[in-house]
Structures are given as C-alpha cells and as structure tokens.
Design an enzyme around this catalytic site. Structure first.
Site, mmCIF file in Angstrom:
data_model
loop_
_atom_site.group_PDB
_atom_site.id
_atom_site.type_symbol
_atom_site.label_atom_id
_atom_site.label_comp_id
_atom_site.label_asym_id
_atom_site.label_seq_id
_atom_site.Cartn_x
_atom_site.Cartn_y
_atom_site.Cartn_z
ATOM 1 N N GLU A 91 16.124 0.530 0.010
ATOM 2 C CA GLU A 91 17.469 1.098 -0.090
ATOM 3 C C GLU A 91 17.860 1.720 1.246
ATOM 4 O O GLU A 91 17.033 2.379 1.871
ATOM 5 C CB GLU A 91 17.451 2.167 -1.190
ATOM 6 C CG GLU A 91 18.774 2.813 -1.437
ATOM 7 C CD GLU A 91 18.698 3.889 -2.518
ATOM 8 O OE1 GLU A 91 17.683 3.950 -3.236
ATOM 9 O OE2 GLU A 91 19.650 4.677 -2.607
ATOM 10 N N ILE B 200 13.859 -4.693 -2.231
ATOM 11 C CA ILE B 200 14.138 -3.501 -3.035
ATOM 12 C C ILE B 200 14.614 -2.358 -2.135
ATOM 13 O O ILE B 200 15.407 -1.515 -2.548
ATOM 14 C CB ILE B 200 12.851 -3.047 -3.780
ATOM 15 C CG1 ILE B 200 12.245 -4.197 -4.605
ATOM 16 C CG2 ILE B 200 13.102 -1.814 -4.648
ATOM 17 C CD1 ILE B 200 13.095 -4.707 -5.729
ATOM 18 N N TYR C 259 20.016 -1.363 -17.160
ATOM 19 C CA TYR C 259 19.070 -1.021 -18.228
ATOM 20 C C TYR C 259 19.835 -0.645 -19.494
ATOM 21 O O TYR C 259 19.486 -1.048 -20.598
ATOM 22 C CB TYR C 259 18.154 0.151 -17.815
ATOM 23 C CG TYR C 259 17.558 0.029 -16.438
ATOM 24 C CD1 TYR C 259 17.453 -1.206 -15.809
ATOM 25 C CD2 TYR C 259 17.096 1.150 -15.747
ATOM 26 C CE1 TYR C 259 16.919 -1.321 -14.538
ATOM 27 C CE2 TYR C 259 16.552 1.050 -14.482
ATOM 28 C CZ TYR C 259 16.473 -0.194 -13.875
ATOM 29 O OH TYR C 259 15.956 -0.287 -12.619
ATOM 30 N N THR D 117 0.810 -1.224 0.000
ATOM 31 C CA THR D 117 0.000 0.000 0.000
ATOM 32 C C THR D 117 0.846 1.279 0.000
ATOM 33 O O THR D 117 0.321 2.370 -0.080
ATOM 34 C CB THR D 117 -0.963 0.025 1.206
ATOM 35 O OG1 THR D 117 -0.203 -0.217 2.391
ATOM 36 C CG2 THR D 117 -2.038 -1.037 1.079
ATOM 37 N N GLY D 118 2.165 1.122 0.087
ATOM 38 C CA GLY D 118 3.033 2.309 0.012
ATOM 39 C C GLY D 118 3.094 2.829 -1.414
ATOM 40 O O GLY D 118 2.633 2.159 -2.345
ATOM 41 N N GLU E 188 31.233 -3.654 -10.195
ATOM 42 C CA GLU E 188 31.688 -2.293 -9.915
ATOM 43 C C GLU E 188 32.727 -2.345 -8.807
ATOM 44 O O GLU E 188 32.992 -3.410 -8.243
ATOM 45 C CB GLU E 188 30.504 -1.381 -9.563
ATOM 46 C CG GLU E 188 29.761 -1.764 -8.307
ATOM 47 C CD GLU E 188 28.526 -0.881 -8.054
ATOM 48 O OE1 GLU E 188 27.938 -0.342 -8.989
ATOM 49 O OE2 GLU E 188 28.159 -0.749 -6.880
ATOM 50 N N HIS F 275 26.477 3.821 -4.027
ATOM 51 C CA HIS F 275 26.248 2.501 -3.443
ATOM 52 C C HIS F 275 27.179 2.354 -2.251
ATOM 53 O O HIS F 275 28.357 2.633 -2.352
ATOM 54 C CB HIS F 275 26.589 1.380 -4.425
ATOM 55 C CG HIS F 275 25.650 1.300 -5.584
ATOM 56 N ND1 HIS F 275 25.943 0.575 -6.692
ATOM 57 C CD2 HIS F 275 24.436 1.844 -5.793
ATOM 58 C CE1 HIS F 275 24.941 0.674 -7.555
ATOM 59 N NE2 HIS F 275 24.016 1.450 -7.034
ATOM 60 N N LYS G 97 -4.504 -3.742 7.191
ATOM 61 C CA LYS G 97 -5.328 -3.555 5.996
ATOM 62 C C LYS G 97 -5.867 -4.861 5.440
ATOM 63 O O LYS G 97 -6.267 -4.936 4.278
ATOM 64 C CB LYS G 97 -4.538 -2.793 4.938
ATOM 65 C CG LYS G 97 -4.178 -1.397 5.448
ATOM 66 C CD LYS G 97 -3.675 -0.472 4.385
ATOM 67 C CE LYS G 97 -3.489 0.915 5.007
ATOM 68 N NZ LYS G 97 -2.352 1.627 4.453
#
Lengths: 292, 377
Positions: free
Chosen positions: A98, A96, A159, A17-18, A209, A247, A43
């Site tokens: 961060e 996900i 990407y 719901t965020g 990297e 990072h 919820k």
C-alpha cells in the site's frame, strides 16, 4: 472453472520473511494454496513453514516452477519487486503493498505489457477462487464455492458484500480485489471480460467507488459486450469533493468521478445499483430470475 | 499535496522556465514597497490553495504603487472559498499578445503522463474541456522514453504554427516534464503560458500537485507543505495509523477499511442521518488505535452518537471489542455508541461487549438506524 488462480497456481511470495508476508503465507497455505517458494534477498537456503526461500524470483522460478507471485514488500520497493517477477517470467503478479508512488506504477506498466505479465493491485487485498486457491489477505471463511464472479475496488467492503452473498447462497467462482490506486493493473473491463468467458460464472457483482471513470467504462462494456447479468454498488455517495477517502483513487474533483455519475451510467447500461450492501443479493436474485 | 502559486513559480524557475519577477508579501506595506521598487505596472495576486482566485477578486492589476497598496488592502484578509488570504504575490505585469494552457497530468486510463495544451489559456481547463473539448490537444507520453524533443516540438507547432515560437515553447514543455518526473508531481500546469508583445514566452501562473505516496522521497517538496487546521488533524490521525476526514454531520463513524467507511457514511445518509466524519482504523485491531480513534471522534463537538462498524477479516472482532472496552475506561463519555461487529470472532467480541451495556447489532443497516435514532435524543 474460475479466473486467474486455481489448483494449478504455483505461488511465490516476495517479502515472505516480513511480518505481513509471513502471516499471510501461513493463511494461504492453510487454505490449500500451493505456495511453492518465498523470496527474501540474503535468506536463500532457509525455509519458512516448509517453504524454500530464495534470493531472487528468478531462482524461485528456476527451482520450483512458480507461475504466480504475491508481493508484500514495502511500498518504496514494490515497483522493483513487480518488475523482478515479470522479468523472471511470472505471468500473474498480485501486489498487496500500500502507498506505491503513482509514477512508479506508470513506469512499470509498459514493461509488464511487453513481458505479457498480468498485474493485480497495488494496494489491493488479492483474490480467491473458493475451494482452490487464496492469493491475498482476504479472510477465507466468508467465501463459498459457486457461480458468482466478484470484482471490487475496496477491501473490507468486499468482505461485507461477499459475506452477504455467501449467506444468501450465492457462492463465488473467483473474487478479485483490484485495489484503490489511480494507476493499477487489471481493472473492471479486463475482469468482466474474463468472467464473461468463464463458463462457470453465471453473474457478476461489481463494487465501485468514487474517483476516475472506470465504472463508467465498465458500464459501457457491459452494455456492449456482456451477456451475463451484472449487479453493482458504488461507495462514496456522501464523500466531499477533492478529498482523499483513504484510497488515493477515491478523489472526486472537477465534476468527474462522482457516485451519481457512476450510478447513472450503470442504470443506463441496464445494471441495477444497490442502495446499500444488503440489497445486492436481492437484486442479484431478481436479475438471475429475469425479474428486472 | 498542493502548493501555492509562488512556490510553483519557484520550482519553474529552478528548472529554467521563464517566469516574470515577483515578490511574496505579507503586509500592505511590503506590497507598496515591492511595487515601488519594480517601478512598473504590477499584478497583486492572492496566495491561497484554491482555484478561481481571479473570479473571487483575488487578482488585481495595479498601475502605480498607490494602486498596488489599495489592491493589497482589499486582497489581504479576503475570504476565498473559506480560506483567508494571508499573503500575496506582487509580479511584473506583462504585455500579453496571447494566452495558452500547458499541463501535465497522470492519466489513469492510459496509465501514462499526458501533455495537454490549448490555445484557450487563462481560463480553467475544466471549463474548456466541458465547452470546447476539441480545443484541447492531448499527447500521451511513453513512460519508457519520456517526452522527446520532436514530440514537444510537434505539439508546440500545433499550438503556435510558427517554428521559432514552437521551439521556445517546446523547451518549456521539456522542462515542465523534467520537473514533473523529478518531483513526483500529479499535476503541473502553466496557465496562462503567454506570448508577449515582444515575442517572449513566459509562465504567468502555475499550479502543482504532488503524489502523497511519494513524499517520502521528496524532502524539498515536503518542506513546502502548508497545512490548515483540518489537514493537521488528518495528518495527526495518519501518524497514528488512522485515516480521518472531518465532515459536517453529527454521527461519528469508526470503521475498518476505506470502502466500508465510505459505505457506512452513505448508509447513514440513506437512512436520513448525517455523518460527522470518515474514519478508517485500518487493518490492525491494536487497542491503542481504537482509543486514538475514539479520542479523535469525540473531540468533534458536533458528534451526538457514534457508530462503530467493524467487519472482521484479518482484524479480529474480539480484539476490537477489547480495545473499545479499554478505550471507554479511559475516555468517559455520555455520547451513545452503537457497535456493529461481524466476521472473524464476532461472537466472542459481542460477548465481551455485553458487560459494557453498549447496544450491539450484527448488521450495518440496523447500526445506522439505531445511531440516527440515538443522535436525536
């Protein structure tokens, strides 16, 4: 074939719901991912986009048979969410979020191991098996079905490179963004091994990297254990030592983790390293045709 | 985040690790006074956030208050690795029998905290690791149990070979582990840990780093933060949702995503140019972010050309283009800007940018080469 996610993936979204959770749930569903549940304490009973929301991952698993989880909760609560998923029997968790504290990840790691839960991330863009399932925040339109396995520590650079691969007719089996944090879940070696064992994957592209020595370890693994060709790229050749380049993992200090060391390790293992992203498809073609 | 030695010593002391007395001083007068009050041999130590202070002449032994005054005159104002010494620590000198190294660090390979000890104390551990790796004892701590008494004792026993001393040292290891966990540290070093001629074990010098991701729950540590000008700039950028690091070159870069930003810098170098910065505008295409980013970029007077490199994923290129158009209306600049847009809605974005007359390209390498070309004009 593919690795980790496919048509059988039944996804639960923690933090559905965020703002980010809601947005990306829509995108994943649109791609065809089987999103079976969401979790947002307080919820339960609501639905979002037709997806039932539960108070806990345990409930979501009980009622929907979810087998994979993606986590969008704020960093401070990410470790808790990862453990909740693991204890509820989820076998693959993609975080996900961060900015998760490193010691949170250190504490989580042995428990995941005991429960047999695989983790990708945190601080990662997720993964995609083109044509089957998108579990993450990757922009779906650049991916294409094919035979290349793809592993990367970065987001947008992924990407950039995937787009170049697709434009050059190199579709992908599965693309995994493992994230840029110093203590994370599945890493290069784990995924290289999965791609080596995946009959559909013909070659692997690895984007590393600066920071740590995961690339050096990957190079050793490739030399000793892999039969499939691998092509690499390393970002951060011009990065100044000791600085954190966005990072947390991308810090080079004490002479370890520089781009030069990583490139040397790959070259020694017979892995060609591209000088710039556009060289990757060129090297891949040469490698597949046995010219290098 | 890093802290000074005097701050690390304070944390050690708060957790009961024995540390010789010391006074932080900002002036020569304060140093002389402190040395006089201690009334014994002292060490005057530069407090800067850099290693190798001893080699740079920033640590001096002083027998008398007069000596201490002379040492302070030399050290205060000294330049160590580009940092000016503004304060010194005056500590009691101790009679050293032997020096050791003790450190805790996050090990990304074992995904655990590792205790490292060595009988080669007082030198940088990196040197020992390079030249005599067999002289470092490493112990990987199980995150579920934490460091246990017997483990600390066994490691200490390897180092001291005497159970009385090992018990004393083990108690220090345990305290160091406790503070490491409780402060979300990423490095906690006692170097040297000394055995005095009086059979005492003391922490003479300390170094601590902390996890930036955990500062939100470490208000006491955050309060110790001391920032130089560059870091202030970086933090100001952070608060606007940008990651910025200034470099020495003349081509400003604005990129979405850290990995792509690094690859962009590399590419500028590859084609013979030099990047002026690392700047990641992150995932959102909020026009305000683009304006803030342009402001930061152009505040660097070395910048002769700007390369904007956007690969639209979640970020939509037309949004970035709108932000850029707005930014350029506000910021008048004659610095040439090259824009590379690719990915989500790139065509719409490029069409929007046509009206600005900015050179636009679709590949990264073209953009880098064009920016380098323009920077030379």
């Amino acid at each position: 074939m593919s690795i980790l996610v496919n048509k059988d993936t039944k996804l639960v979204v923690q933090g559905i719901t965020g703002r980010d959770g809601k947005f990306h749930t829509g995108k994943m569903k649109e791609y065809g991912t089987n999103v079976v549940a969401g979790v947002s304490p307080g919820k339960e009973g609501e639905t979002l986009d037709g997806i039932p929301v539960f108070n806990s991952v345990a409930h979501a698993v009980q009622y929907t048979g979810a087998n994979t989880s993606i986590i969008f909760v704020p960093a401070a609560f990410a470790a808790d969410a990862i453990l909740e998923a693991s204890e509820a029997g989820i076998k693959l968790v993609i975080a996900i979020s961060e900015g998760v504290p490193i010691q949170d990840m250190i504490r989580v790691t042995p428990i995941l191991k005991m429960n047999g839960t695989l983790l990708i991330g945190p601080n990662c863009p997720g993964l995609i098996t083109p044509g089957e399932a998108l579990v993450g925040i990757l922009p779906a339109m650049i991916f294409k079905e094919g035979n290349i396995g793809f592993i990367s520590r970065s987001g947008t650079l992924t990407y950039e490179v995937v787009n170049l691969l697709s434009l050059n007719d190199f579709g992908q089996t599965t693309c995994v963004g493992i994230g840029g944090d110093p203590v994370a879940g599945l890493y290069f070696i784990d995924l290289l091994e999965m791609f080596e064992n995946d009959p559909e994957t013909k070659a692997v592209v690895l984007i590393g990297e600066i920071g740590g020595d995961a690339e050096e370890q990957a190079a050793r693994f490739i030399a000793e254990k892999m039969t499939k060709p691998v092509v690499a790229f390393i970002a951060g050749q011009t990065a100044p030592p000791g600085k954190r380049m966005g990072h947390a993992g991308a810090i080079i200090s004490s002479g370890a983790g520089t781009a030069a060391e990583k490139i040397a390790a790959f070259n020694k293992a017979g892995v060609p390293v591209a000088k710039e992203p556009s060289e990757i498809p060129v090297l891949l073609r040469q490698k597949l045709e046995g010219k290098i | 985040m890093k802290i000074h030695e005097y701050q690390a010593r304070q944390i050690f002391r708060d957790y009961g690790i024995p540390v010789p007395d010391g006074v932080l001083c900002y002036t020569v007068y304060e140093v002389e006074k402190a040395a006089r009050e201690m009334n014994r041999m002292v060490v005057v130590k530069a407090q800067v956030l850099a290693g190798g202070r001893g080699k740079a002449g920033g640590v001096k032994l002083a027998r008398t208050a007069e000596d201490a005054k002379a040492a302070a005159k030399q050290i205060l104002g000294m330049d160590i690795k580009g940092l000016i010494v503004e304060k010194v620590l005056v500590t009691e000198a101790v009679d050293i029998e032997k020096e050791f190294y003790v450190g805790l660090i996050n090990d990304r390979n074992t995904k655990s905290i590792t205790l490292m000890v060595s009988a080669e104390g007082g030198v940088e551990i990196e040197e020992v690791a390079k030249n005599n790796p067999e002289k470092i004892i490493k112990f990987s701590i199980n995150p579920l149990t934490g460091l246990l008494d017997y483990q600390a004792r066994n490691v200490a026993m390897e180092l001291f070979g005497n159970i009385k001393l090992a018990q004393k040292a083990a108690s220090i290891f345990m305290k160091l582990y406790k503070l490491y966990i409780e402060t979300d540290s990423t490095l906690a070093e006692i170097n040297p840990l000394v055995l005095t001629t009086g059979n005492e074990i003391l922490a003479i010098d300390g170094k601590m780093n902390f996890d930036d991701n955990a500062l939100f729950r470490q208000p006491k540590i955050l309060a110790m933060r001391e920032l130089d000008e560059e870091e202030l700039q970086e933090i100001a950028a952070n608060e606007k949702g940008l990651a910025y690091i200034k470099l020495d070159g003349n081509i400003g870069c604005m990129v979405n995503g850290a990995g792509l930003a690094m690859a962009t810098m590399d590419m500028i170098k590859l084609y013979g140019g030099s990047p002026a910065n690392f700047l990641d505008i992150g995932g959102s295409s909020n026009p305000q972010k683009v304006i803030d980013a342009m402001n930061i970029l152009l505040s660097d007077k070395n910048v002769k050309a700007v390369m904007i490199n956007i690969f639209g994923g979640i970020t939509r290129c037309d949004d970035v283009a709108k932000g850029l158009i707005k930014a350029l209306e506000i910021i008048m600049t004659d610095i040439p800007i090259v824009v590379r847009l690719s990915g989500t809605n790139a065509e719409e974005g490029l069409a929007l940018l046509k009206q600005t007359g900015l050179p636009t390209v679709s590949s990264m390498s073209e953009a880098a080469q064009m920016a380098i070309e323009l920077s030379k004009r």
